[in-house]
Design a protein around this motif. Structure first.
Motif, PDB file in Angstrom:
ATOM      1  N   ASP B  12       4.584   3.939   6.002  1.00  0.00           N
ATOM      2  CA  ASP B  12       3.986   2.977   6.923  1.00  0.00           C
ATOM      3  C   ASP B  12       2.918   2.196   6.199  1.00  0.00           C
ATOM      4  N   GLY B  13       2.978   1.028   6.357  1.00  0.00           N
ATOM      5  CA  GLY B  13       2.235  -0.074   6.091  1.00  0.00           C
ATOM      6  C   GLY B  13       1.146  -0.394   5.165  1.00  0.00           C
ATOM      7  N   SER B  14       0.282  -1.221   5.661  1.00  0.00           N
ATOM      8  CA  SER B  14      -0.474  -2.070   4.762  1.00  0.00           C
ATOM      9  C   SER B  14      -1.969  -1.902   4.911  1.00  0.00           C
ATOM     10  N   TYR B  16      -5.614  -0.878   3.797  1.00  0.00           N
ATOM     11  CA  TYR B  16      -6.108  -0.773   2.433  1.00  0.00           C
ATOM     12  C   TYR B  16      -6.164   0.691   2.014  1.00  0.00           C
ATOM     13  N   GLN B  17      -6.138   0.878   0.697  1.00  0.00           N
ATOM     14  CA  GLN B  17      -5.858   2.195   0.154  1.00  0.00           C
ATOM     15  C   GLN B  17      -6.822   3.276   0.592  1.00  0.00           C
ATOM     16  N   SER B  18      -8.098   2.931   0.711  1.00  0.00           N
ATOM     17  CA  SER B  18      -9.063   3.988   0.940  1.00  0.00           C
ATOM     18  C   SER B  18      -8.748   4.733   2.223  1.00  0.00           C
ATOM     19  N   ALA B  20      -5.921   5.546   3.237  1.00  0.00           N
ATOM     20  CA  ALA B  20      -4.880   6.517   2.951  1.00  0.00           C
ATOM     21  C   ALA B  20      -5.462   7.797   2.387  1.00  0.00           C
ATOM     22  N   ARG B 131      -5.408   8.093  10.208  1.00  0.00           N
ATOM     23  CA  ARG B 131      -5.015   6.877   9.512  1.00  0.00           C
ATOM     24  C   ARG B 131      -4.199   5.928  10.389  1.00  0.00           C
ATOM     25  N   GLN B 266       6.839   8.414  -1.652  1.00  0.00           N
ATOM     26  CA  GLN B 266       5.665   7.570  -1.860  1.00  0.00           C
ATOM     27  C   GLN B 266       4.395   8.101  -1.234  1.00  0.00           C
ATOM     28  N   VAL B 269       1.499   7.869  -3.540  1.00  0.00           N
ATOM     29  CA  VAL B 269       0.899   6.539  -3.641  1.00  0.00           C
ATOM     30  C   VAL B 269      -0.034   6.308  -2.454  1.00  0.00           C
ATOM     31  N   GLN B 270       0.411   6.766  -1.293  1.00  0.00           N
ATOM     32  CA  GLN B 270      -0.375   6.497  -0.088  1.00  0.00           C
ATOM     33  C   GLN B 270      -1.676   7.271  -0.029  1.00  0.00           C
ATOM     34  N   GLY B 275      -5.184   3.512  -5.033  1.00  0.00           N
ATOM     35  CA  GLY B 275      -3.953   2.757  -4.827  1.00  0.00           C
ATOM     36  C   GLY B 275      -3.044   2.640  -6.029  1.00  0.00           C
ATOM     37  N   ILE B 276      -3.021   3.654  -6.877  1.00  0.00           N
ATOM     38  CA  ILE B 276      -2.095   3.570  -8.010  1.00  0.00           C
ATOM     39  C   ILE B 276      -0.907   4.487  -7.762  1.00  0.00           C
ATOM     40  N   ASP B 277       0.085   4.322  -8.598  1.00  0.00           N
ATOM     41  CA  ASP B 277       1.263   5.172  -8.530  1.00  0.00           C
ATOM     42  C   ASP B 277       1.230   6.084  -9.748  1.00  0.00           C
TER      43      ASP B 277
END
Lengths: 95, 463
Positions: B12-14, B16-18, B20, B131, B266, B269-270, B275-277
């Motif tokens: 799920d979505g967009s 911003y990374q923090s 997550a 989240r 993923q 990543v989340q 926000g890196i892989d």
């Protein structure tokens, strides 16, 4: 294609990065400079030497000293960053 | 709304990374627990230490207005600054040591930026929910509920920031008095300014900038790789085991399907706060918080695969070569560290309660006085490093017939005080010729063992 969306949302522009770096690094430098400087000099004595009529305490001396160093360091790294970033591209490609 | 079940799905979505970063907490895991433990311990120390007392005064107080530092029983004066500098160098070197050993442990668990961000995210989670709820809330139009949730988050953040600013200032001015002053609205302008300044910095850094500080502003993040080698512990994705990645049903045997162990969910990543892989290899943005390890382990458990597809490992181990902990780099950092710590402790232990500085008057070599006397003038600086006032006796020797003039029998110096006094030393002309070595001897009246001896020179006429 993993997380283009993730990465896109929270990226700072080059200018914003530059400003943040200049502010932060000069802040750290100012903290170190203030520590060194005021370990050697007592603000009370400096104020007395500068203007005996001035009624200011140590706290004011520390604060003024800190901001003086911060501005000085920010000017220095700001101009450096600006010159580096605005250097002619042609010259950099030679290397 | 608060009771809505969590969306544990992956894609799920967009937001911003923090945001997550909350995810591993919901999954849990040993690194999430470790990080929680570090946060609670470090913040606990920060907020409690200024309130500790020692011998009737604040145990740790960098008393800037009075220009002295109290560290438990020890009092340091401005002239002790080299100790502080040495301490900072030791701290920096320890950072090098631990970086070479275990990678960016500091970033993931001990850096104030990480620790306060954790606390702020916890408050965010408390008021705005998990989240998915927060994503929904941010997208939703303004409503009473949104206002209430956002408002209470801001209230928590601001209160916490102000308290942080208050505590920070409490390291520099006595915190109990500061507390009384704050309650009585009787607080000095500069004190208030620094409280707000530090509070605002906390609010901005931990509430909004978060991982951007690590990515763009932190010098350590950029140069830490210089301390890495192939035996440094890093968080790595086991590519050999994981690839080729791909989704599959739990019932499918990956070997038969020609797949690796990575199901490409993923989640790693989340959960990443920057926000890196991690599957793309080690990147400088990685702060080694190990959230991806927790995330991947939880998925491996669900799939009934062995854990550790993403794990703490070394480059050598990943290449199936042997890994050494004891290597030249560690010995060099370790030896330097030991030498410096030893030096600091020795210097601290041999710190005298009194310091004597002698400056010869530069304006004249010597003076001739009536009665065939030769006089030299000195300026003595006596620094009393103890907390209480002390009396001292001064004597001088090295040339026969030396006499002190203008010096009281007992010299009194206030606790932590610096006394600067002119001293005249004379002797008979017959005893004085050329350059002669003399010694000043200063000893405390109450304790003969506190004695300092300082050399200087006595000048007389050349015959």
């Amino acid at each position: 294609m993993v997380n283009k969306e993730y990465r896109g949302t929270r990226q700072w522009s080059r200018n914003r990065q530059a400003v943040a770096i200049v502010v932060w690094i000069s802040f750290l430098s100012a903290a170190i400079a203030t520590m060194l400087f005021f370990a050697l000099f007592d603000p009370i004595e400096l104020i007395a030497a500068f203007d005996p009529d001035l009624e200011a305490g140590r706290e004011a001396g520390y604060a003024v000293g800190f901001f003086f160093f911060w501005i000085l360091a920010a000017l220095c790294s700001g101009v450096t960053a600006w010159l580096v970033r605005t250097a002619p591209k042609r010259d950099q490609q030679h290397r | 709304m608060a009771t809505q079940p969590q969306n544990k799905g992956a894609a799920d979505g967009s937001l911003y990374q923090s945001a997550a970063k909350i995810y591993p907490r919901e999954i849990g895991g040993k690194f999430a627990n470790l990080s929680k433990l570090a946060t609670v311990t470090l913040l606990g120390l920060f907020y409690l230490v200024p309130w500790l007392m020692w011998d009737g005064r604040q145990a740790i107080l960098f008393d800037m207005p009075a220009r002295k530092f109290h560290l438990l029983g020890l009092t340091l004066w401005p002239q002790d600054f080299p100790f502080l500098a040495l301490l900072l160098i030791i701290a920096a070197l320890s950072l090098f040591f631990f970086t070479a050993l275990a990678g960016r442990l500091f970033c993931g668990f001990a850096c104030p930026q990480t620790v306060w961000t954790e606390a702020f995210i916890w408050m965010e989670q408390l008021t705005e929910g998990k989240r998915s709820q927060r994503m929904k809330l941010d997208k939703a139009p303004w409503s009473l509920n949104k206002l209430r949730r956002k408002g209470s988050k801001q209230l928590l953040w601001l209160t916490f920031s102000l308290w942080t600013g208050f505590t920070f200032v409490g390291f520099f001015v006595p915190i109990r008095q500061l507390g009384i002053d704050v309650i009585a609205f009787n607080i000095g302008g500069w004190t208030l300014f620094w409280m707000l300044f530090y509070g605002f910095a906390t609010y901005g850094n931990a509430g909004y900038m978060r991982e951007q500080v690590c990515k763009y502003m932190c010098p350590y993040a950029r140069f830490q790789s210089a301390m890495f080698d192939k035996d440094t512990l890093i968080i790595s994705y086991d590519e050999k085991r994981g690839e080729p990645r791909g989704g599959r049903k739990r019932s499918v045997d990956p070997k038969q399907a020609g797949l690796g162990d990575c199901i490409d969910c993923q989640l790693c990543v989340q959960v990443c706060p920057t926000g890196i892989d991690i599957r793309e290899g080690l990147q400088y943005e990685c702060i080694a918080c190990a959230a991806c390890i927790d995330a991947c382990d939880s998925i491996m458990d669900k799939m009934n695969y062995p854990r550790g597809l993403v794990r703490y490992s070394t480059e050598h181990a990943m290449d199936s070569e042997s890994t050494r902990v004891l290597r030249p780099r560690m010995f060099v950092y370790g030896a330097l560290l030991l030498v410096l710590i030893g030096g600091l402790l020795t210097a601290m232990a041999s710190r005298t309660p009194v310091i004597l500085d002698i400056i010869r008057d530069r304006n004249s070599l010597y003076r001739e006085l009536p009665g065939d006397l030769i006089e030299n003038i000195y300026t003595l600086k006596i620094i009393n490093q103890s907390n209480d006032a002390r009396q001292f006796r001064l004597s001088v020797e090295g040339v026969s017939g030396l006499v002190l003039d203008g010096v009281a029998d007992e010299i009194s110096v206030a606790g932590g005080g610096v006394l600067s006094m002119p001293v005249r030393v004379r002797t008979n002309r017959d005893n004085a010729y050329g350059i002669m070595e003399i010694t000043f001897n200063l000893s405390a009246v109450d304790d003969e063992s506190i004695t300092v001896i300082e050399d200087s020179r006595f000048l007389g006429p050349t015959p």
